[in-house]
Design a protein around this motif. Structure first.
Motif, mmCIF file in Angstrom:
data_model
loop_
_atom_site.group_PDB
_atom_site.id
_atom_site.type_symbol
_atom_site.label_atom_id
_atom_site.label_comp_id
_atom_site.label_asym_id
_atom_site.label_seq_id
_atom_site.Cartn_x
_atom_site.Cartn_y
_atom_site.Cartn_z
ATOM 1 N N LEU A 1 0.827 -1.209 0.000
ATOM 2 C CA LEU A 1 0.000 0.000 0.000
ATOM 3 C C LEU A 1 0.863 1.262 0.000
ATOM 4 O O LEU A 1 0.527 2.254 -0.658
ATOM 5 N N ALA A 2 1.969 1.233 0.735
ATOM 6 C CA ALA A 2 2.882 2.378 0.749
ATOM 7 C C ALA A 2 3.444 2.651 -0.638
ATOM 8 O O ALA A 2 3.728 3.794 -0.997
ATOM 9 N N LEU A 3 3.579 1.593 -1.422
ATOM 10 C CA LEU A 3 4.120 1.720 -2.770
ATOM 11 C C LEU A 3 3.103 2.305 -3.754
ATOM 12 O O LEU A 3 3.474 3.034 -4.685
ATOM 13 N N VAL A 4 1.817 2.030 -3.553
ATOM 14 C CA VAL A 4 0.807 2.469 -4.525
ATOM 15 C C VAL A 4 0.150 3.798 -4.159
ATOM 16 O O VAL A 4 -0.418 4.464 -5.030
ATOM 17 N N ILE A 5 0.222 4.211 -2.890
ATOM 18 C CA ILE A 5 -0.424 5.457 -2.470
ATOM 19 C C ILE A 5 0.054 6.667 -3.275
ATOM 20 O O ILE A 5 -0.760 7.534 -3.620
ATOM 21 N N PRO A 6 1.344 6.804 -3.620
ATOM 22 C CA PRO A 6 1.764 7.964 -4.424
ATOM 23 C C PRO A 6 1.028 8.086 -5.753
ATOM 24 O O PRO A 6 0.844 9.207 -6.254
ATOM 25 N N VAL B 1 5.164 5.664 4.199
ATOM 26 C CA VAL B 1 4.186 6.617 3.664
ATOM 27 C C VAL B 1 4.561 8.048 4.031
ATOM 28 O O VAL B 1 4.485 8.966 3.200
ATOM 29 N N ILE B 2 4.980 8.250 5.290
ATOM 30 C CA ILE B 2 5.407 9.594 5.702
ATOM 31 C C ILE B 2 6.618 10.043 4.890
ATOM 32 O O ILE B 2 6.684 11.181 4.417
ATOM 33 N N SER B 3 7.566 9.135 4.697
ATOM 34 C CA SER B 3 8.762 9.458 3.899
ATOM 35 C C SER B 3 8.390 9.761 2.454
ATOM 36 O O SER B 3 8.942 10.685 1.850
ATOM 37 N N GLY B 4 7.454 8.983 1.906
ATOM 38 C CA GLY B 4 6.991 9.244 0.548
ATOM 39 C C GLY B 4 6.317 10.593 0.430
ATOM 40 O O GLY B 4 6.506 11.318 -0.561
ATOM 41 N N GLY B 5 5.538 10.958 1.452
ATOM 42 C CA GLY B 5 4.896 12.273 1.445
ATOM 43 C C GLY B 5 5.907 13.400 1.473
ATOM 44 O O GLY B 5 5.759 14.406 0.755
ATOM 45 N N GLN C 1 5.063 12.408 -13.908
ATOM 46 C CA GLN C 1 5.338 10.973 -13.953
ATOM 47 C C GLN C 1 6.615 10.639 -13.175
ATOM 48 O O GLN C 1 6.630 9.704 -12.356
ATOM 49 N N LYS C 2 7.673 11.401 -13.423
ATOM 50 C CA LYS C 2 8.940 11.150 -12.729
ATOM 51 C C LYS C 2 8.793 11.390 -11.222
ATOM 52 O O LYS C 2 9.333 10.628 -10.408
ATOM 53 N N THR C 3 8.060 12.425 -10.859
ATOM 54 C CA THR C 3 7.880 12.752 -9.450
ATOM 55 C C THR C 3 7.160 11.626 -8.708
ATOM 56 O O THR C 3 7.569 11.206 -7.620
ATOM 57 N N VAL C 4 6.098 11.119 -9.310
ATOM 58 C CA VAL C 4 5.320 10.054 -8.672
ATOM 59 C C VAL C 4 6.132 8.768 -8.591
ATOM 60 O O VAL C 4 6.138 8.083 -7.561
ATOM 61 N N LEU C 5 6.827 8.437 -9.664
ATOM 62 C CA LEU C 5 7.646 7.225 -9.660
ATOM 63 C C LEU C 5 8.760 7.321 -8.617
ATOM 64 O O LEU C 5 9.039 6.355 -7.895
ATOM 65 N N GLY C 6 9.369 8.496 -8.513
ATOM 66 C CA GLY C 6 10.417 8.692 -7.520
ATOM 67 C C GLY C 6 9.881 8.624 -6.098
ATOM 68 O O GLY C 6 10.518 8.072 -5.204
ATOM 69 N N THR C 7 8.677 9.168 -5.898
ATOM 70 C CA THR C 7 8.054 9.116 -4.573
ATOM 71 C C THR C 7 7.754 7.677 -4.168
ATOM 72 O O THR C 7 8.015 7.263 -3.036
ATOM 73 N N ALA C 8 7.189 6.911 -5.094
ATOM 74 C CA ALA C 8 6.888 5.499 -4.805
ATOM 75 C C ALA C 8 8.159 4.718 -4.512
ATOM 76 O O ALA C 8 8.198 3.881 -3.590
ATOM 77 N N LEU C 9 9.212 4.997 -5.268
ATOM 78 C CA LEU C 9 10.479 4.299 -5.062
ATOM 79 C C LEU C 9 11.081 4.659 -3.707
ATOM 80 O O LEU C 9 11.626 3.793 -3.002
ATOM 81 N N ALA C 10 10.974 5.933 -3.323
ATOM 82 C CA ALA C 10 11.490 6.362 -2.020
ATOM 83 C C ALA C 10 10.728 5.692 -0.884
ATOM 84 O O ALA C 10 11.329 5.233 0.096
ATOM 85 N N ALA C 11 9.401 5.621 -1.009
ATOM 86 C CA ALA C 11 8.584 4.972 0.021
ATOM 87 C C ALA C 11 8.953 3.501 0.150
ATOM 88 O O ALA C 11 9.091 2.967 1.265
ATOM 89 N N ASN C 12 9.131 2.839 -0.982
ATOM 90 C CA ASN C 12 9.484 1.417 -0.951
ATOM 91 C C ASN C 12 10.878 1.206 -0.369
ATOM 92 O O ASN C 12 11.113 0.235 0.374
ATOM 93 N N PHE C 13 11.793 2.117 -0.673
ATOM 94 C CA PHE C 13 13.160 2.019 -0.142
ATOM 95 C C PHE C 13 13.144 2.088 1.384
ATOM 96 O O PHE C 13 13.845 1.324 2.064
ATOM 97 N N ILE C 14 12.329 2.986 1.947
ATOM 98 C CA ILE C 14 12.237 3.101 3.396
ATOM 99 C C ILE C 14 11.609 1.842 3.988
ATOM 100 O O ILE C 14 12.070 1.321 5.014
#
Length: 284
Positions: free
Chosen positions: A32-37, A79-83, A244-257
């Motif tokens: 869910l943290a990965l798809v919320i962005p 999720v907080i990190s992704g935000g 597109q890049k912003t959302v993909l980067g946000t999802a990747l950052a959330a998943n990394f955390i």
């Protein structure tokens, strides 16, 4: 026991952690943290007051509710990190991004300080959500202690074969030899947890275990290339490409955390591969 009985909160056994079809609450939380962005992107793109924005706001609220019910602290942090990553990446200029980085560090630091100072009150709360959050700062008992002990044990073994590691899917053989402490099973436990970990529950340590420093360098190069694509602006880049890049980067950052306290499942691994592929295509 049935899965629904396996995932109860120790202090509040009347509450069950949501796990959907993924088999574990932490797996669901990471997914869910990965798809919320992507819901956030649709909300940002949709016109103000439009039915489309309302629809995605409603769906995002449902997803966030499901995330809360997993009681997965790593997913909350992701999720907080992704935000915060989204907040930084949406800044129009480099200077604005730097200011937002400083603001994000201050926000994160203030939040951690508030939680640590409130821990004595939180642990006595009747709210299971607050108790679960407080337990994240209890490094002497429960799953937090188990993670620390696992990391220490794995780290010592990794130091013996740092270059190439031990190979994929082999940690469980070594984990059987680890002597578990009673504190790792929780405050109410009367005997150590008999389960055997098959991974170290940390992206970097799991990579070092399976493929050593060479694998970690390759992984670091992959993430560096992906995030370089996210932050770099190209001449003639359209607003859609930037989003597109912003959302993909946000999802990747959330998943990394999330992966700092867990590991990839089939669902998140496929999603991550798609994100890396999309960013690679956008870098050309």
């Amino acid at each position: 026991p049935r899965l629904v009985e396996a995932f109860v909160l120790e202090e509040h056994p009347e509450f069950h952690r949501a796990f959907s079809t993924l088999g574990h609450p932490n797996f669901l939380g990471a997914y869910l943290a990965l798809v919320i962005p992507f819901y956030a992107a649709e909300i940002l793109i949709a016109s103000s007051g439009s039915m489309r924005r309302f629809r995605y706001l409603f769906l995002a609220a449902l997803v966030l509710a499901a995330l809360v019910l997993t009681f997965s602290r790593a997913a909350y942090l992701a999720v907080i990190s992704g935000g915060l990553a989204l907040f930084i990446l949406l800044a129009p200029t480099f200077r604005a991004r730097c200011r937002r980085v400083i603001m994000s560090v201050l926000i994160a630091g203030g939040l951690i300080a508030a939680l640590v100072s409130s821990k004595p009150w939180l642990v006595t709360s009747t709210n299971p959500f607050l108790v679960r959050i407080a337990e994240a700062f209890d490094w002497q008992n429960g799953s937090a202690r188990a993670r620390i002990e696992e990391w220490r044990y794995g780290g010592r073994l990794i130091a013996e074969r740092p270059l190439l590691g031990y190979g994929a899917e082999t940690y469980s053989f070594a984990a059987r030899e680890r002597e578990k402490r009673l504190e790792e099973a929780g405050l109410a436990a009367v005997s150590p947890d008999p389960s055997v970990a098959d991974r170290l529950h940390n992206l970097e340590l799991d990579t070092l275990w399976s493929s050593g420093l060479l694998g970690l360098l390759a992984l670091g190069g992959l993430y560096f290339s992906a995030f370089r694509t996210v932050v770099r602006k190209r001449a003639g880049e359209s607003s859609d490409e930037i989003i597109q890049k912003t959302v993909l980067g946000t999802a990747l950052a959330a998943n990394f955390i999330a992966l700092q306290f867990g590991f990839e499942t089939g669902a998140t691994a496929v999603f991550s591969a798609v994100i890396f592929g999309c960013l690679s295509a956008l870098s050309d």
